[in-house]
Design a protein around this motif. Sequence first.
Motif, PDB file in Angstrom:
ATOM      1  N   GLY A   1       0.806  -1.297  -0.140  1.00  0.00           N
ATOM      2  CA  GLY A   1      -0.027   0.190  -0.042  1.00  0.00           C
ATOM      3  C   GLY A   1       0.911   1.332  -0.096  1.00  0.00           C
ATOM      4  N   TYR A   2       2.243   1.236  -0.252  1.00  0.00           N
ATOM      5  CA  TYR A   2       2.903   2.370  -0.265  1.00  0.00           C
ATOM      6  C   TYR A   2       2.342   3.020  -1.468  1.00  0.00           C
ATOM      7  CZ  TYR A   2       6.037   0.583   3.163  1.00  0.00           C
ATOM      8  OH  TYR A   2       6.510   0.035   4.443  1.00  0.00           O
ATOM      9  N   LYS A   3       2.342   4.450  -1.484  1.00  0.00           N
ATOM     10  CA  LYS A   3       2.031   5.288  -2.515  1.00  0.00           C
ATOM     11  C   LYS A   3       3.144   5.729  -3.380  1.00  0.00           C
ATOM     12  CE  LYS A   3      -1.508   7.352   0.328  1.00  0.00           C
ATOM     13  NZ  LYS A   3      -2.099   8.451   0.854  1.00  0.00           N
ATOM     14  N   ALA A   4       2.853   5.942  -4.842  1.00  0.00           N
ATOM     15  CA  ALA A   4       4.239   6.335  -5.643  1.00  0.00           C
ATOM     16  C   ALA A   4       4.540   7.779  -5.192  1.00  0.00           C
ATOM     17  CB  ALA A   4       3.459   6.707  -7.071  1.00  0.00           C
ATOM     18  N   GLY A   5       6.067   7.689  -5.171  1.00  0.00           N
ATOM     19  CA  GLY A   5       6.689   8.916  -4.766  1.00  0.00           C
ATOM     20  C   GLY A   5       7.111   8.694  -3.289  1.00  0.00           C
ATOM     21  N   ASP A   6       6.658   7.869  -2.448  1.00  0.00           N
ATOM     22  CA  ASP A   6       6.972   7.506  -1.259  1.00  0.00           C
ATOM     23  C   ASP A   6       8.512   7.263  -1.163  1.00  0.00           C
ATOM     24  OD1 ASP A   6       4.600   7.810   0.182  1.00  0.00           O
ATOM     25  OD2 ASP A   6       4.284   5.745   0.380  1.00  0.00           O
ATOM     26  N   VAL A   7       9.223   7.715  -0.027  1.00  0.00           N
ATOM     27  CA  VAL A   7      10.568   7.459   0.130  1.00  0.00           C
ATOM     28  C   VAL A   7      10.928   6.113   0.931  1.00  0.00           C
ATOM     29  CG1 VAL A   7      13.014   8.290   0.993  1.00  0.00           C
ATOM     30  CG2 VAL A   7      10.999  10.066  -0.086  1.00  0.00           C
ATOM     31  N   ILE A   8      11.806   5.556   0.166  1.00  0.00           N
ATOM     32  CA  ILE A   8      12.113   4.152   1.037  1.00  0.00           C
ATOM     33  C   ILE A   8      13.772   4.253   1.215  1.00  0.00           C
ATOM     34  CG2 ILE A   8      12.394   1.695   0.963  1.00  0.00           C
ATOM     35  CD1 ILE A   8       9.476   2.751   0.492  1.00  0.00           C
ATOM     36  N   ALA A   9      14.241   4.301   2.498  1.00  0.00           N
ATOM     37  CA  ALA A   9      15.677   4.687   2.827  1.00  0.00           C
ATOM     38  C   ALA A   9      16.198   3.268   2.783  1.00  0.00           C
ATOM     39  CB  ALA A   9      15.604   5.140   4.176  1.00  0.00           C
ATOM     40  N   LEU A  10      17.553   3.196   2.539  1.00  0.00           N
ATOM     41  CA  LEU A  10      18.325   2.091   2.329  1.00  0.00           C
ATOM     42  C   LEU A  10      19.722   2.410   3.076  1.00  0.00           C
ATOM     43  CD1 LEU A  10      19.115  -0.716   1.274  1.00  0.00           C
ATOM     44  CD2 LEU A  10      20.074   0.590  -0.782  1.00  0.00           C
ATOM     45  N   LEU A  11      19.814   1.611   4.178  1.00  0.00           N
ATOM     46  CA  LEU A  11      21.132   1.808   5.043  1.00  0.00           C
ATOM     47  C   LEU A  11      21.974   0.629   5.047  1.00  0.00           C
ATOM     48  CD1 LEU A  11      22.748   3.760   7.005  1.00  0.00           C
ATOM     49  CD2 LEU A  11      21.212   2.537   8.802  1.00  0.00           C
ATOM     50  N   SER A  12      22.768   0.346   4.169  1.00  0.00           N
ATOM     51  CA  SER A  12      23.491  -0.886   3.828  1.00  0.00           C
ATOM     52  C   SER A  12      24.848  -0.618   3.153  1.00  0.00           C
ATOM     53  CB  SER A  12      22.680  -1.812   2.618  1.00  0.00           C
ATOM     54  OG  SER A  12      23.119  -2.908   2.225  1.00  0.00           O
ATOM     55  N   GLY A  13      25.839  -1.533   3.472  1.00  0.00           N
ATOM     56  CA  GLY A  13      27.109  -1.586   2.773  1.00  0.00           C
ATOM     57  C   GLY A  13      26.847  -2.322   1.348  1.00  0.00           C
ATOM     58  N   ASN A  14      28.000  -2.173   0.761  1.00  0.00           N
ATOM     59  CA  ASN A  14      27.881  -2.735  -0.526  1.00  0.00           C
ATOM     60  C   ASN A  14      27.589  -4.365  -0.783  1.00  0.00           C
ATOM     61  OD1 ASN A  14      28.886  -0.430  -1.511  1.00  0.00           O
ATOM     62  ND2 ASN A  14      30.983  -1.136  -2.441  1.00  0.00           N
ATOM     63  N   SER A  15      26.708  -4.636  -1.647  1.00  0.00           N
ATOM     64  CA  SER A  15      26.189  -6.117  -1.722  1.00  0.00           C
ATOM     65  C   SER A  15      25.628  -6.074  -3.044  1.00  0.00           C
ATOM     66  CB  SER A  15      25.578  -6.625  -0.579  1.00  0.00           C
ATOM     67  OG  SER A  15      24.162  -6.076  -0.481  1.00  0.00           O
TER      68      SER A  15
END
Length: 501
Positions: free
Chosen positions: A47-61
């Motif tokens: 149910g996320y809406k278009a344009g919602d921000v999804i954060a990614l806190l991750s190292g290289n993989s």
Amino acid sequence: MFIPQVVVEYGKTQPKKMYTSFEGRQWTYGEMRNKAERVAAYFQQKGYKAGDVIALLSGNSDTFVAAYFGVQLGGFILMPVNTKLTAREIGYIFEHSEAKSLIVDEAFRKTAEDTGGSFQEVLEIGGSGQFDAILEDRSLVPGPVDLKPDDTAVIMYTSGTTGKPKGVMLTHRNILETAEIWAEAMEVTADDRMQITTPLFHCAASHVFMNAVSVSGGSLVIETAFSPDKTIETMEQSRATMFFGVPAMFAILLNRPGIGELDVPNLRLFCYGAAPMPYELVKKLKEAFPGVKVQNLYGQTENTPAATTLKDHYALDKIGSVGEPLPRTEVRVVDEEGRTLPPGQVGEIVVKGPQVMKGYLKNKEETARAIRDGWLYSGDLGRTDEDGLLYIVDRKKDMIIRGGENIYPLEVEEVLFQIPEVLEAAVIGIPHPVYGEVPKAFVVLKEGKSMAEERIIDYCSQHLAKFKLPAEVEFLEELPRNASGKVLKQTLRPKGEEAKA
């Protein structure tokens, strides 16, 4: 088609070709297509809406890559976050961006918790493995999404002169154009294997290299981080054709025994950027690898990043230059009124092209200051030579570049001013044999107060990322100032460095 769609299309046309190699695990284009589509479908069905921000806190993989493309493919905005920042710094980014969800590597789960960030959900890579399960869930099928050229695709936060990071909004068009521009400039083909050791949360690793190779149908060899012995081993075993590093990384590699005897017949291009490469270092690199070309890259997050490049034929003749404008790109050096300056005269570097950002998130004032009549005002001071090649003279905003990481002195100064014993402080960059430059703090203590250097650095470590910590602290009775009260940082620089002020 935009970059996420290009990767999906390659997943149909060359499904069995290796796309990513990471720590002995290989994913084909077909596998990456499936994983990215499942990520897109998951957020759509939740149910996320278009344009919602999804954060990614991750190292290289390779999982980072799947998240990067999958979030965008679903019509959402991906926000990679610098894992080297403190919880306080990351917390500001989470709050300012109003990120709805967080994808976090188990290694950074504690940091994420310490930020106090509030999300609809937190999906873990490794550990509990909620995100890993999404990548394998065959029941997840995405719905159609109409990605528009000027839709924000990625937000990357970059430090600002006020000390508060600014969210650079990059569109699908920005990212695609940049990938194609660099693919042309570096002559990338489907046969290339790009070895990536620098952080994918940075614009260079993701938008210059990952995306340029992806749009060309090539392969990515991903390492968690730069480690001399491991990097050399991977370079040989993976048959890498391209490698990018900051000058400090090349200095370290060239000091390894037998570096010129590596078995790397496929290696064709060394790229470097983020800081100037000294003549002797370029010379040693070309002597150790006579069959490998050397290419300098210049750009900023605000231009996705893509501005100029110095190709191999100029490598030793134009030391200090960042080269000529990239395809589809205009670059000028201008005065305070925006008038183009003749060769030799120093002014601000401005850039125009399809890669210039949409603007800063929730910051119209800074956007208007940075983009004028379609030109991005870089904040860097430079000059051109008689051949039209560009040289960076100084960083208008006093930015320090430590091993490729950007540090703004004001960020460090603001923390120093929080120390009760400190009256005033100034931070500059000083030369370092490995990192290029590191921060040095000049501190004036309040009358009657005393404080050891170690205590100041320890205080800073509680409020700043490790790479931003002062390498040295020098105590002064007062800071040098001009008649208007401005601190004269050029007089604080080591002898021989004054010319850069």
